[in-house]
Design an enzyme around this catalytic site. Sequence first.
Site, short mmCIF file in Angstrom:
data_model
loop_
_atom_site.label_atom_id
_atom_site.label_comp_id
_atom_site.label_asym_id
_atom_site.label_seq_id
_atom_site.Cartn_x
_atom_site.Cartn_y
_atom_site.Cartn_z
N GLU A 166 5.88 1.29 -28.90
CA GLU A 166 6.32 1.52 -30.27
C GLU A 166 7.26 0.40 -30.73
O GLU A 166 8.14 -0.03 -29.99
CB GLU A 166 7.05 2.86 -30.38
CG GLU A 166 6.17 4.06 -30.06
CD GLU A 166 5.10 4.32 -31.11
OE1 GLU A 166 5.19 3.75 -32.22
OE2 GLU A 166 4.17 5.10 -30.82
N ARG A 170 6.60 18.86 -37.24
CA ARG A 170 5.35 19.52 -37.68
C ARG A 170 5.21 20.86 -36.98
O ARG A 170 4.65 21.81 -37.52
CB ARG A 170 4.21 18.57 -37.30
CG ARG A 170 2.82 19.05 -37.41
CD ARG A 170 1.85 17.95 -36.98
NE ARG A 170 2.00 17.54 -35.58
CZ ARG A 170 1.46 18.17 -34.54
NH1 ARG A 170 0.72 19.25 -34.72
NH2 ARG A 170 1.65 17.74 -33.31
N CYS A 222 9.48 12.70 -29.84
CA CYS A 222 9.33 11.34 -29.27
C CYS A 222 10.15 10.32 -30.06
O CYS A 222 10.88 9.52 -29.48
CB CYS A 222 7.86 10.93 -29.21
SG CYS A 222 6.97 11.80 -27.90
N HIS A 228 3.84 5.40 -26.36
CA HIS A 228 2.95 6.56 -26.45
C HIS A 228 1.69 6.30 -25.61
O HIS A 228 1.16 5.19 -25.59
CB HIS A 228 2.56 6.82 -27.91
CG HIS A 228 3.44 7.83 -28.58
ND1 HIS A 228 4.23 7.54 -29.67
CD2 HIS A 228 3.66 9.16 -28.30
CE1 HIS A 228 4.90 8.64 -30.03
NE2 HIS A 228 4.58 9.63 -29.22
N1 PCA Z 1 4.70 13.77 -27.52
C1 PCA Z 1 5.39 14.36 -28.66
C2 PCA Z 1 6.59 15.05 -28.08
C3 PCA Z 1 6.37 15.10 -26.62
C4 PCA Z 1 5.24 14.21 -26.36
O1 PCA Z 1 4.81 13.88 -25.25
C5 PCA Z 1 5.69 13.35 -29.76
O2 PCA Z 1 4.90 12.39 -29.93
O3 PCA Z 1 6.69 13.50 -30.47
#
Ligand code: PCA
Length: 222
Positions: A87, A97, A150, A174
């Site tokens: 990111e 959400r 996240c 991610h």
């Molecule tokens: N993904 C979520 C929260 C925990 C995770 O693994 C997110 O993208 O916020």
Amino acid sequence: MSEAVNILVMGFEPFEQDTINPAWEVARALEGWSFESEGRTARVHGLQLPCVFGASIAALKQAMAQHQPQLVVCLGLAGTRNEITPERVAINIDDARIRDHAQAQPIDVPVVEGGPVAYWSTLPIKAIVRDLRAAGVPASVSNTAGTFVCNHIFYALMHALAAEGNRARGGFVHLPLLPEQSARLPGTSSMALSTQVEGIQQLLRTALTVKADVVETGGKLH
Ligand code: PCA
């Protein structure tokens, strides 16, 4: 004895009714992994993050105080992605959400009251993408970590590192679904755990050695 470097890799627990999260599986797989980097031994501490606003930040800060890492990488699942995606930017907003695991659903509140609007990742994100692609692992830069837990932990991490004068590097990545998750969600794409682990190993090597980020990623897209 060469100087040791501590690396913290923290991955989120399963969420949204799932029983597995590649983020935690990768962090767990890397716990205790060590490698040589520029004459130093780097050692990974792989820990779990709760999918809870606030409590995840407390867990991160506790782990940082304990391990004094020079590099911190937090991992989460983005179920719609099919690549490993470092990111670029963390933003100062919680806008959930769905509820977190403590039933909280903050809407339009800052992660840190009075904090800057955003922080850049201090990982060399384009060099990471370049090196993952060269190693045969699909990767792209992402320009949004969303507004759920996240992004929340990413912002808190960058805020904490900035408060220490950015002596340590850090960022958020991610990950795509694992094949067993994708098999329950027909039409989605996934990446094998072994490939995800290999990708994060390469990412850590690149993050320790590339001081200034590159412009070319070796692909048409970032
Ligand atoms: N993904 C979520 C929260 C925990 C995770 O693994 C997110 O993208 O916020």
